[in-house]
Write an enzyme that holds these catalytic residues in place. Structure first.
Site, PDB file in Angstrom:
ATOM      1  CB  SER A   1      37.800  19.888  67.874  1.00 34.54           C
ATOM      2  OG  SER A   1      38.938  20.580  68.327  1.00 34.54           O
TER       3      SER A   1
ATOM      4  CG  HIS B   1      37.870  24.702  65.568  1.00 30.93           C
ATOM      5  ND1 HIS B   1      39.047  25.027  66.187  1.00 30.93           N
ATOM      6  CD2 HIS B   1      37.474  23.521  66.136  1.00 30.93           C
ATOM      7  CE1 HIS B   1      39.358  24.095  67.087  1.00 30.93           C
ATOM      8  NE2 HIS B   1      38.416  23.170  67.069  1.00 30.93           N
TER       9      HIS B   1
ATOM     10  CG  HIS C   1      42.886  32.052  69.868  1.00 25.98           C
ATOM     11  ND1 HIS C   1      42.393  31.692  71.097  1.00 25.98           N
ATOM     12  CD2 HIS C   1      43.168  30.888  69.215  1.00 25.98           C
ATOM     13  CE1 HIS C   1      42.395  30.373  71.192  1.00 25.98           C
ATOM     14  NE2 HIS C   1      42.855  29.860  70.053  1.00 25.98           N
TER      15      HIS C   1
ATOM     16  NE  ARG D   1      48.161  26.477  68.932  1.00 23.94           N
ATOM     17  CZ  ARG D   1      46.835  26.325  68.841  1.00 23.94           C
ATOM     18  NH1 ARG D   1      46.313  25.098  68.875  1.00 23.94           N
ATOM     19  NH2 ARG D   1      46.037  27.367  68.706  1.00 23.94           N
TER      20      ARG D   1
ATOM     21  CG  ASP E   1      44.522  27.105  61.933  1.00 21.70           C
ATOM     22  OD1 ASP E   1      44.996  25.960  61.981  1.00 21.70           O
ATOM     23  OD2 ASP E   1      43.506  27.446  62.585  1.00 21.70           O
TER      24      ASP E   1
HETATM   25  N1  NMX Z   1      39.649  39.092  60.641  1.00 21.69           N
HETATM   26  C1  NMX Z   1      38.621  39.956  60.611  1.00 21.69           C
HETATM   27  N2  NMX Z   1      37.796  40.179  61.641  1.00 21.69           N
HETATM   28  C2  NMX Z   1      38.067  39.509  62.787  1.00 21.69           C
HETATM   29  C3  NMX Z   1      39.150  38.620  62.911  1.00 21.69           C
HETATM   30  C4  NMX Z   1      39.949  38.405  61.765  1.00 21.69           C
HETATM   31  N3  NMX Z   1      40.959  37.553  61.755  1.00 21.69           N
HETATM   32  N4  NMX Z   1      39.163  38.122  64.167  1.00 21.69           N
HETATM   33  C5  NMX Z   1      38.116  38.676  64.811  1.00 21.69           C
HETATM   34  N5  NMX Z   1      37.451  39.506  63.980  1.00 21.69           N
HETATM   35  C6  NMX Z   1      36.219  40.244  64.246  1.00 21.69           C
HETATM   36  C7  NMX Z   1      35.109  39.278  64.655  1.00 21.69           C
HETATM   37  O1  NMX Z   1      34.538  38.685  63.504  1.00 21.69           O
HETATM   38  C8  NMX Z   1      34.178  40.212  65.414  1.00 21.69           C
HETATM   39  O2  NMX Z   1      33.495  41.002  64.460  1.00 21.69           O
HETATM   40  P1  NMX Z   1      31.958  41.450  64.697  1.00 21.69           P
HETATM   41  O3  NMX Z   1      31.957  42.208  66.002  1.00 21.69           O
HETATM   42  O4  NMX Z   1      31.658  42.284  63.497  1.00 21.69           O
HETATM   43  O5  NMX Z   1      31.156  40.195  64.781  1.00 21.69           O
HETATM   44  C9  NMX Z   1      35.172  41.121  66.151  1.00 21.69           C
HETATM   45  O6  NMX Z   1      36.382  41.075  65.385  1.00 21.69           O
HETATM   46  C10 NMX Z   1      35.458  40.725  67.575  1.00 21.69           C
HETATM   47  O7  NMX Z   1      35.899  39.395  67.583  1.00 21.69           O
HETATM   48  P2  NMX Z   1      36.878  38.830  68.733  1.00 21.69           P
HETATM   49  O8  NMX Z   1      36.137  38.967  70.030  1.00 21.69           O
HETATM   50  O9  NMX Z   1      38.202  39.483  68.618  1.00 21.69           O
HETATM   51  O10 NMX Z   1      37.078  37.300  68.322  1.00 21.69           O
HETATM   52  P3  NMX Z   1      36.166  36.028  68.635  1.00 21.69           P
HETATM   53  O11 NMX Z   1      36.584  35.479  69.953  1.00 21.69           O
HETATM   54  O12 NMX Z   1      34.724  36.341  68.458  1.00 21.69           O
HETATM   55  O13 NMX Z   1      36.576  35.053  67.448  1.00 21.69           O
HETATM   56  C11 NMX Z   1      37.997  33.842  66.006  1.00 21.69           C
HETATM   57  C12 NMX Z   1      37.795  34.336  67.425  1.00 21.69           C
HETATM   58  C13 NMX Z   1      39.193  32.907  65.964  1.00 21.69           C
HETATM   59  C14 NMX Z   1      36.760  33.074  65.535  1.00 21.69           C
HETATM   60  C15 NMX Z   1      38.247  35.061  65.077  1.00 21.69           C
HETATM   61  O14 NMX Z   1      39.407  35.759  65.491  1.00 21.69           O
HETATM   62  C16 NMX Z   1      38.351  34.699  63.617  1.00 21.69           C
HETATM   63  O15 NMX Z   1      37.330  34.598  62.935  1.00 21.69           O
HETATM   64  N6  NMX Z   1      39.614  34.512  63.064  1.00 21.69           N
HETATM   65  C17 NMX Z   1      39.803  34.091  61.712  1.00 21.69           C
HETATM   66  C18 NMX Z   1      39.554  32.579  61.564  1.00 21.69           C
HETATM   67  C19 NMX Z   1      40.660  31.770  62.200  1.00 21.69           C
HETATM   68  O16 NMX Z   1      41.835  32.008  62.012  1.00 21.69           O
HETATM   69  N7  NMX Z   1      40.273  30.748  62.969  1.00 21.69           N
HETATM   70  C20 NMX Z   1      41.230  29.803  63.540  1.00 21.69           C
HETATM   71  C21 NMX Z   1      41.294  29.803  65.072  1.00 21.69           C
HETATM   72  C22 NMX Z   1      42.317  28.806  65.562  1.00 21.69           C
HETATM   73  N8  NMX Z   1      41.905  27.419  65.293  1.00 21.69           N
HETATM   74  O17 NMX Z   1      42.617  26.667  64.743  1.00 21.69           O
HETATM   75  O18 NMX Z   1      40.795  27.017  65.659  1.00 21.69           O
HETATM   76  C1  MLT Z   2      42.456  25.210  68.920  1.00 19.86           C
HETATM   77  O1  MLT Z   2      43.592  24.760  68.785  1.00 19.86           O
HETATM   78  O2  MLT Z   2      41.524  24.494  69.326  1.00 19.86           O
HETATM   79  C2  MLT Z   2      42.190  26.629  68.506  1.00 19.86           C
HETATM   80  O3  MLT Z   2      43.279  27.465  68.739  1.00 19.86           O
HETATM   81  C3  MLT Z   2      40.878  27.190  68.959  1.00 19.86           C
HETATM   82  C4  MLT Z   2      40.689  27.452  70.420  1.00 19.86           C
HETATM   83  O4  MLT Z   2      41.529  27.192  71.265  1.00 19.86           O
HETATM   84  O5  MLT Z   2      39.588  27.973  70.729  1.00 19.86           O
END
Ligand code: NMX
Ligand code: MLT
Length: 441
Positions: free
Chosen positions: A241, A271, A318, A327, A373
């Site tokens: 964002s 996100h 994350h 948070r 979240d």
């Molecule tokens: N559950 C299952 N798999 C996960 C999760 C999770 N919570 N987090 C990461 N992975 C997987 C990810 O999909 C990837 O799989 P693949 O290699 O098969 O593509 C692998 O683990 C490696 O990912 P990372 O490098 O640890 O994480 P990345 O930096 O790519 O992604 C997020 C970060 C936040 C997108 C990821 O952790 C996620 O999808 N979390 C769940 C959604 C979430 O809670 N998002 C909110 C973030 C905060 N916000 O408010 O924005």
């Molecule tokens: C945010 O607050 O924007 C989320 O934790 C996602 C991020 O920092 O990448």
């Protein structure tokens, strides 16, 4: 000029001069190297932006102008009899770079009250959408409808000197922040309360009035809103964002257009939409297990099932953080103080026990810990706000504080159009074959 505008301008002039010297003396210094994996994998770990308002450390979490969340809770002014910080104070801190006095915060509150009028055509535009439309879609459409009010767009069309861009962005940012609670509350009452709208109360602070317009008069809900609006406000510049707002703003799109772009990014499930996904996931788990109080073993089984189905566990992981998000911890503290026996809140805490070891055991997830979240929805449900599709709008109203403060800085520091270089896989293959010069300038 207004008091805050004057203070900001004085700070921005000093910082602008410092950056000039810094670039003159050190502009050619290298700050890192980029690997091939990084350009294919979401640019993780590449430093490519300057954002003044906050800085994220992977181990200790976010600091706003150097202050952690517990420090903000201690140092920022509060509402009368309140104990959570007023987000007006955080906005001042992010914008001006100094802790505000009580008087500064009261000033921000009254400026936003004065600027909070929302023209009727915005409500008419929202009303033109089917009532079932996702609240984030209604929110973005409303922000776009508000764009008719942009001072920046009008002054640019009339031929504005580039030295004045920051001034017009400042005014738009203040207007937009002031108007968002009214717009968001309108969407909430329209979709979930039969269009029974509540007029603003001009005596309340920004978050207290927001709670009031949504229909929540409980003083501890107002405190929750003050905390919520504070902790969601900013997370340095690379998150989707903040980065989208900054990127679109770099084309000199006005703050309404830029912020709408940021909100479209916030609406993605990886996100900001993750806050609705968490509660949806917990409700589905409770439904499937036939209990409102699942045991740790039941939660573990459900997490494994979620992973087997190729889904993410929402609220965990994350892109930068490598520890429990502070948070999340701040919300856990709020829960312990105000609702320690709430079964949904306790389930969130049991999930916190159950999930990290399972994610860790997969070996590929870089951060098995909860993010912001994972906790927010359960606190809202406690007060009766069960309509989880609305939660990301709350995140969005808060995020306006950080990304719009940053947009004012972007224009004051005259940051240019953002335009990184991209390559094709064919080009990468040529490079691997020995054509080193392809990266060019
Ligand atoms: N559950 C299952 N798999 C996960 C999760 C999770 N919570 N987090 C990461 N992975 C997987 C990810 O999909 C990837 O799989 P693949 O290699 O098969 O593509 C692998 O683990 C490696 O990912 P990372 O490098 O640890 O994480 P990345 O930096 O790519 O992604 C997020 C970060 C936040 C997108 C990821 O952790 C996620 O999808 N979390 C769940 C959604 C979430 O809670 N998002 C909110 C973030 C905060 N916000 O408010 O924005
Ligand atoms: C945010 O607050 O924007 C989320 O934790 C996602 C991020 O920092 O990448």
């Amino acid at each position: 000029m207004g008091i805050i505008k004057d203070k900001f301008k004085a700070k921005a002039d000093v910082t602008g001069a410092e950056i000039k010297t810094l670039l003159k003396e050190h502009g050619n210094k290298k700050i890192g190297e980029v690997t091939l994996s990084q350009i294919y994998q979401g640019m993780r770990g590449i430093t490519g932006l300057v954002t003044e308002t906050s800085l994220l450390d992977a181990q200790e979490g976010i600091r706003f102008r150097g202050y952690t969340i517990p420090e903000l809770q201690q140092k920022l002014p509060k509402a009368p009899n309140g104990s959570e910080p007023l987000p007006e104070g955080l906005f001042y801190l992010m914008l001006v770079g100094e802790l505000p006095t009580e008087e500064d915060v009261q000033h921000v509150t009254s400026v936003w009250q004065r600027r909070s009028h929302v023209p009727n055509h915005v409500f008419d535009t929202i009303e033109a959408l089917p009532v079932g439309t996702h609240p984030m879609t209604q929110f973005v459409v409303a922000i776009m409808a508000l764009q008719t009010e942009s001072q920046f767009a009008k002054r640019y069309a009339a031929g504005m000197n580039k030295k004045d861009y920051w001034d017009a962005v400042f005014d738009d940012a203040m207007d937009l922040i002031a108007r968002l609670p009214r717009v968001a509350a309108y969407i909430y009452r329209r979709k979930y309360k039969n269009g029974d709208h509540i007029q603003p109360n001009g005596l309340l602070d920004w978050s207290g009035n927001f709670a009031h317009m949504m229909g929540y008069e409980d003083e501890s809900f107002k405190e929750l809103m003050r905390l919520y609006m504070t902790i969601h406000a900013d997370h340095e510049g690379g998150n989707v964002s903040a980065h989208s707002t900054h990127l679109v703003g770099s084309a000199l799109s006005d703050p309404y257009l830029s912020f709408a772009a940021g909100m479209n990014g916030l609406a993605g499930p990886l996100h900001g939409l993750a806050n609705q996904e968490v509660i949806k996931w917990i409700y589905e788990m409770r439904e499937e297990l036939g209990t409102d109080t699942p045991s740790k073993t039941q939660i573990e089984e459900y997490v494994k099932k979620t992973l087997t189905e190729g889904k993410v566990v929402p609220g965990y992981g994350h892109a930068v953080l490598r520890k429990t998000d502070p948070r999340f911890s701040a919300q856990m503290e709020f829960g312990k103080k105000h609702m320690p026996d709430d079964p949904l809140v306790q389930t969130v805490w049991n999930i916190y026990d159950a999930v990290p070891p399972i994610l860790q055991s997969l070996g590929k997830i870089k951060n098995p810990w909860p993010n912001v979240d994972a906790h927010s929805g359960a606190l809202l449900v406690h007060y009766g706000m069960v309509e989880y599709e609305f939660y990301t709008v709350l995140f969005g109203v808060s995020r306006s504080l950080g990304v719009l403060a940053s947009l004012i800085w972007d224009r004051a520091l005259a940051f240019p159009l953002e335009r990184p270089k991209s390559v094709t896989t064919d080009l990468v293959k040529q490079w691997l074959d020995g054509k080193d010069e392809i990266w060019g300038e």
